[in-house]
Design a protein around this motif. Structure first.
Motif, mmCIF file in Angstrom:
data_model
loop_
_atom_site.group_PDB
_atom_site.id
_atom_site.type_symbol
_atom_site.label_atom_id
_atom_site.label_comp_id
_atom_site.label_asym_id
_atom_site.label_seq_id
_atom_site.Cartn_x
_atom_site.Cartn_y
_atom_site.Cartn_z
ATOM 1 N N GLY A 22 -17.650 6.335 2.176
ATOM 2 C CA GLY A 22 -18.184 7.243 1.163
ATOM 3 C C GLY A 22 -18.442 8.629 1.738
ATOM 4 O O GLY A 22 -18.184 9.648 1.075
ATOM 5 N N ASN A 23 -18.928 8.670 2.960
ATOM 6 C CA ASN A 23 -19.160 9.958 3.620
ATOM 7 C C ASN A 23 -17.841 10.690 3.862
ATOM 8 O O ASN A 23 -17.755 11.913 3.694
ATOM 9 C CB ASN A 23 -19.897 9.725 4.938
ATOM 10 N N ASN A 24 -16.811 9.927 4.228
ATOM 11 C CA ASN A 24 -15.490 10.547 4.420
ATOM 12 C C ASN A 24 -14.976 11.160 3.124
ATOM 13 O O ASN A 24 -14.473 12.278 3.092
ATOM 14 C CB ASN A 24 -14.482 9.513 4.929
ATOM 15 N N ILE A 25 -15.101 10.386 2.034
ATOM 16 C CA ILE A 25 -14.617 10.867 0.739
ATOM 17 C C ILE A 25 -15.402 12.108 0.308
ATOM 18 O O ILE A 25 -14.834 13.074 -0.214
ATOM 19 C CB ILE A 25 -14.737 9.750 -0.316
ATOM 20 N N ALA A 26 -16.705 12.088 0.556
ATOM 21 C CA ALA A 26 -17.537 13.226 0.160
ATOM 22 C C ALA A 26 -17.153 14.501 0.927
ATOM 23 O O ALA A 26 -17.290 15.615 0.406
ATOM 24 C CB ALA A 26 -19.012 12.909 0.391
ATOM 25 N N ASN A 27 -16.657 14.343 2.159
ATOM 26 C CA ASN A 27 -16.347 15.497 3.007
ATOM 27 C C ASN A 27 -14.858 15.783 3.095
ATOM 28 O O ASN A 27 -14.412 16.454 4.023
ATOM 29 C CB ASN A 27 -16.898 15.270 4.416
ATOM 30 N N VAL A 28 -14.105 15.305 2.110
ATOM 31 C CA VAL A 28 -12.651 15.482 2.173
ATOM 32 C C VAL A 28 -12.259 16.959 2.223
ATOM 33 O O VAL A 28 -11.246 17.320 2.838
ATOM 34 C CB VAL A 28 -11.981 14.783 0.966
ATOM 35 N N ASN A 29 -13.052 17.822 1.612
ATOM 36 C CA ASN A 29 -12.731 19.250 1.593
ATOM 37 C C ASN A 29 -13.648 20.069 2.486
ATOM 38 O O ASN A 29 -13.639 21.311 2.408
ATOM 39 C CB ASN A 29 -12.799 19.778 0.161
ATOM 40 N N THR A 30 -14.421 19.429 3.336
ATOM 41 C CA THR A 30 -15.331 20.140 4.226
ATOM 42 C C THR A 30 -14.574 20.655 5.438
ATOM 43 O O THR A 30 -13.989 19.868 6.186
ATOM 44 C CB THR A 30 -16.474 19.229 4.695
ATOM 45 N N LEU A 600 -7.334 10.565 1.146
ATOM 46 C CA LEU A 600 -8.006 9.846 0.060
ATOM 47 C C LEU A 600 -7.316 8.519 -0.267
ATOM 48 O O LEU A 600 -7.998 7.534 -0.638
ATOM 49 C CB LEU A 600 -8.063 10.730 -1.183
ATOM 50 N N ASP A 601 -6.004 8.445 -0.133
ATOM 51 C CA ASP A 601 -5.305 7.181 -0.395
ATOM 52 C C ASP A 601 -5.729 6.124 0.617
ATOM 53 O O ASP A 601 -5.980 4.957 0.252
ATOM 54 C CB ASP A 601 -3.792 7.393 -0.339
ATOM 55 N N GLU A 602 -5.799 6.531 1.893
ATOM 56 C CA GLU A 602 -6.227 5.576 2.920
ATOM 57 C C GLU A 602 -7.670 5.165 2.701
ATOM 58 O O GLU A 602 -8.026 3.977 2.855
ATOM 59 C CB GLU A 602 -6.068 6.198 4.301
ATOM 60 N N GLU A 603 -8.508 6.108 2.349
ATOM 61 C CA GLU A 603 -9.927 5.790 2.141
ATOM 62 C C GLU A 603 -10.101 4.870 0.939
ATOM 63 O O GLU A 603 -10.962 3.977 0.950
ATOM 64 C CB GLU A 603 -10.729 7.087 1.954
ATOM 65 N N ALA A 604 -9.284 5.060 -0.093
ATOM 66 C CA ALA A 604 -9.372 4.184 -1.264
ATOM 67 C C ALA A 604 -8.986 2.758 -0.888
ATOM 68 O O ALA A 604 -9.631 1.785 -1.334
ATOM 69 C CB ALA A 604 -8.459 4.715 -2.366
ATOM 70 N N ALA A 605 -7.951 2.627 -0.062
ATOM 71 C CA ALA A 605 -7.532 1.290 0.371
ATOM 72 C C ALA A 605 -8.610 0.636 1.227
ATOM 73 O O ALA A 605 -8.928 -0.564 1.063
ATOM 74 C CB ALA A 605 -6.218 1.383 1.146
ATOM 75 N N ARG A 606 -9.204 1.415 2.124
ATOM 76 C CA ARG A 606 -10.270 0.886 2.979
ATOM 77 C C ARG A 606 -11.516 0.569 2.158
ATOM 78 O O ARG A 606 -12.255 -0.376 2.455
ATOM 79 C CB ARG A 606 -10.609 1.893 4.073
ATOM 80 N N LEU A 607 -11.733 1.356 1.105
ATOM 81 C CA LEU A 607 -12.880 1.087 0.236
ATOM 82 C C LEU A 607 -12.752 -0.287 -0.410
ATOM 83 O O LEU A 607 -13.718 -1.074 -0.441
ATOM 84 C CB LEU A 607 -12.959 2.188 -0.830
ATOM 85 N N LEU A 608 -11.569 -0.603 -0.918
ATOM 86 C CA LEU A 608 -11.348 -1.931 -1.508
ATOM 87 C C LEU A 608 -11.465 -3.026 -0.454
ATOM 88 O O LEU A 608 -12.031 -4.112 -0.708
ATOM 89 C CB LEU A 608 -9.950 -1.972 -2.150
ATOM 90 N N GLN A 609 -10.952 -2.732 0.755
ATOM 91 C CA GLN A 609 -10.990 -3.725 1.837
ATOM 92 C C GLN A 609 -12.429 -4.097 2.179
ATOM 93 O O GLN A 609 -12.779 -5.288 2.246
ATOM 94 C CB GLN A 609 -10.277 -3.163 3.064
ATOM 95 N N TYR A 610 -13.270 -3.089 2.393
ATOM 96 C CA TYR A 610 -14.646 -3.384 2.807
ATOM 97 C C TYR A 610 -15.509 -3.826 1.629
ATOM 98 O O TYR A 610 -16.519 -4.514 1.814
ATOM 99 C CB TYR A 610 -15.251 -2.156 3.503
ATOM 100 N N GLN A 611 -15.097 -3.421 0.412
ATOM 101 C CA GLN A 611 -15.815 -3.935 -0.752
ATOM 102 C C GLN A 611 -15.632 -5.439 -0.859
ATOM 103 O O GLN A 611 -16.596 -6.194 -1.105
ATOM 104 C CB GLN A 611 -15.302 -3.247 -2.019
ATOM 105 N N GLN A 612 -14.396 -5.884 -0.684
ATOM 106 C CA GLN A 612 -14.131 -7.316 -0.727
ATOM 107 C C GLN A 612 -14.832 -8.038 0.421
ATOM 108 O O GLN A 612 -15.384 -9.137 0.245
ATOM 109 C CB GLN A 612 -12.621 -7.568 -0.674
ATOM 110 N N ALA A 613 -14.815 -7.407 1.608
ATOM 111 C CA ALA A 613 -15.495 -8.020 2.746
ATOM 112 C C ALA A 613 -17.003 -8.093 2.488
ATOM 113 O O ALA A 613 -17.650 -9.099 2.858
ATOM 114 C CB ALA A 613 -15.224 -7.210 4.008
#
Length: 637
Positions: A22-30, A600-613
């Protein structure tokens, strides 16, 4: 309890991973943010009678995606690109000071020379004479205006250098403070990712202004060096840079490194890249070179026109005076540490041999040397005065000691101070002090095209008789010393005649066309005073200056072309360098971002991965809780 611990640890670890994502996604344009990752590790194991059982997992640390090599390459490439881009922008501003067409210096120069056409056709016409003076004033005005624009660019560049150095010092202080915080955080055993990103961002900003070399220490801090080995930042301590006047030439500035109250000048070439390097190169190379080219145009034109004008005679019968105010001799600037009392200067000896450059005069044990600073060419001279590159180097006063040296800028003020000296049209020296008279028995095959004084010879008005021989060559009687030897040994010794090619003898130039007959004679001598009103010989001589090879073989009338072509070449070269280095910088930054940037595509995939975990960990914890509750109920009965 082991199952509960495994579930709780997994739940917490996966929740932490989701927070990092979530922190990565929030700082995508930082700007300057590096993607962070949770590093997980096993929690070990426990031995039981029937084997070893794992105790689950735990978070080892949170690390940032970072490649030190790619980051350093991006900073270095960005530094070079910043220098090239700023120099190109400044050169474009300089180019704007040299327009073409009717507003250009070239048009003004040619208008001034061509204005003599009407005077040569009608030497008594005061209106035509007034036009010549007006065109001369226009040319001088445009030169002064151009010099003023160059001076203005120099002043604004100085201000920008001062602002850039101030920004560098501020960034150095910020970097030292971040180093301190990083060092304090290193004791925890984990890397302070956000502080490291902040430091890399400062380093990136710093390299836009000045190229640096970085050395990482074991305590996590980084030391920053500029100009090769000057320590701008050492751990938690920062030094400064300063801007001051050159110790020899106060019109120039130098950048110095200050440490412990000691100031050390930094050579421009050692700055490497960054906006500061681009500014210093523009100010101390491009501006100086162009200023010398403009000054040479002014000095060569003024001296050439003055020399020819002084050879003529005005309407009042007086010898011609200077058309332009004669530029003053350039005073030598003593280098620091000179021990002698010498005072030196340089003045024009031959305006057709001038090279657009500054010079250094060095006193040595065996004599002196004049060094052309544009290319380092050294010319040994035994004593002063001495002529080098069309300049006379003079010892005005005192004496120099071995090791003394002087900076001489012969063209620096020439355009800035140029003024027309002639105020009245009747003072225009259009008449020639010599006249040619054809012999009464001439065949008539030759016609006189022009006759004018070409040099200040002591024998200028001595009677000279030219007699043509049967082979078309001619003899000359009454010549003074210093004239060229005859081409043909004779007897009698004779000169080769070529129609339309000037015959230059005794300080005058005579041009004739046609075919001579044997025995044709032409007498050259002093022009009678009564002929001055209709005598336009020197007007023709002024027109002949248009084709005089003045600027390294380029005619005087084309002097602006060589100046403008030099500026155009600089601008084109700077444009290519800026485009090329910008492409390299973009490529290096892209390579860095591919490693450190947030996708963002990689982060979305990782988000689903860790959500399931996380959900699976929660389910496992729920099952362990239910099993434990059932066990308690069974044992408790």
């Amino acid at each position: 309890m082991s199952a509960l611990n495994i579930g709780a640890r997994a739940l917490n670890a996966n929740l932490a991973a989701l927070q990092v994502i979530g922190n990565n996604i929030a700082n995508v344009n930082t700007p300057g943010y590096s993607r962070q990752n949770v590093i997980q590790q096993t929690s070990g194991y426990q031995q039981m009678g029937n084997g070893f059982f794992g105790k689950g997992m735990e978070i080892a640390t949170v690390e940032r995606s970072h490649n030190q090599y790619l980051t350093r390459e991006a900073q270095k490439a960005g530094s070079v690109a910043a220098a090239d881009a700023l120099r190109y922008a400044r050169l474009q501003q300089l180019e704007a000071a040299f327009p073409t067409g009717s507003a250009g210096l070239g048009t003004a120069l040619n208008d001034m020379l061509n204005a003599w056409t009407d005077v040569a056709s009608s030497p008594g016409n005061l209106t035509a004479r007034t036009v010549v003076i007006a065109k001369g004033e226009e040319f001088a005005s445009r030169l002064r205006n151009t010099a003023s624009q160059i001076d203005s660019l120099q002043q604004t560049t100085k201000k920008q250098v001062e602002g850039t150095v101030k920004t560098i010092n501020t960034l150095a202080q910020d970097l030292a403070r971040v180093n301190t915080r990083i060092t304090e955080s290193q004791g925890s055993g984990h890397t302070p990712n956000d502080l490291l990103d902040q430091r890399d961002k400062i380093l990136g900003e710093l390299n836009k202004y000045v190229q640096t070399t970085n050395v990482h220490a074991a305590d996590g801090s980084v030391s920053v060096f500029v100009a090769g080995s000057q320590p701008l930042v050492l751990g938690s301590r920062s030094n400064t840079m300063a801007v001051g006047a050159d110790s020899t030439d106060a019109s120039r500035v130098v950048v110095s490194f200050v440490q412990g109250g000691v100031s050390t000048p930094i050579p421009d070439g050692s700055l490497g890249g960054g906006e500061l390097a681009g500014l210093m190169r523009f100010m101390n190379e491009d501006l100086v070179d162009v200023q010398n080219l403009v000054g040479r145009l002014a000095l060569a034109t003024a001296t050439t026109v003055n020399n020819q004008h002084r050879l003529g005679v005005d309407l009042q019968g007086n010898p011609g005076q200077n058309f332009f105010n004669q530029p003053a001799a350039a005073t030598g600037l003593a280098r620091p540490g000179n021990s002698g009392s010498a005072q030196v200067s340089a003045s024009v000896a031959d305006p057709t041999a001038l090279i657009a450059s500054d010079y250094e005069l060095r006193f040595e044990a065996t004599g002196m040397s004049v060094i052309r600073l544009s290319d380092g060419t050294a010319t040994p001279v035994g004593s002063l005065p001495a002529v080098v590159d069309g300049l006379t180097f003079n010892l005005d006063n005192g004496a120099g000691n071995p090791g003394d040296s002087f900076l001489i800028r012969p063209y620096e003020a020439a355009a800035r101070n140029l003024q027309v000296a002639i105020g009245s049209p009747d003072r225009l020296a259009a008449a020639s002090p010599v006249m040619v008279t054809p012999g009464t028995g001439n065949s008539g095959g030759l016609s006189v095209e022009s006759l004018y004084a070409s040099s200040a010879s002591a024998n200028l008005t001595d009677p000279v008789t030219i007699t043509f021989l049967a082979d078309g060559s001619f003899t000359a009687t009454g010549l003074g010393p210093g004239n060229p030897a005859p081409d043909n040994p004779g007897p009698p010794p004779s000169y080769t005649f070529r129609p339309g090619e000037p015959i230059t003898l005794n300080g005058w130039s005579l041009t004739m066309r046609g075919s001579p007959g044997a025995g044709d004679t032409f007498s050259v001598g002093a022009a009678p005073t009564a002929s001055i009103g209709q005598n336009a010989g020197n007007g023709t001589g002024m027109l002949a200056l248009r084709d005089l090879a003045t600027f390294e073989g380029v005619p005087l009338s084309d002097g602006y072309v060589s100046l403008f072509s030099d500026i155009g070449t600089r601008v084109q070269g700077a444009e290519f360098a800026a485009s090329f280095s910008a492409n390299i910088a973009d490529t290096a930054e892209t390579a860095r971002v591919n490693v450190a940037g947030v996708n963002l595509d990689e982060e979305a995939a990782r988000l689903l991965q860790y959500q399931q975990a996380y959900q699976a960990s929660a389910k496992f914890l729920q099952i362990a809780q239910s099993t434990f509750d059932s066990l308690l109920q069974t044992v408790g009965r």
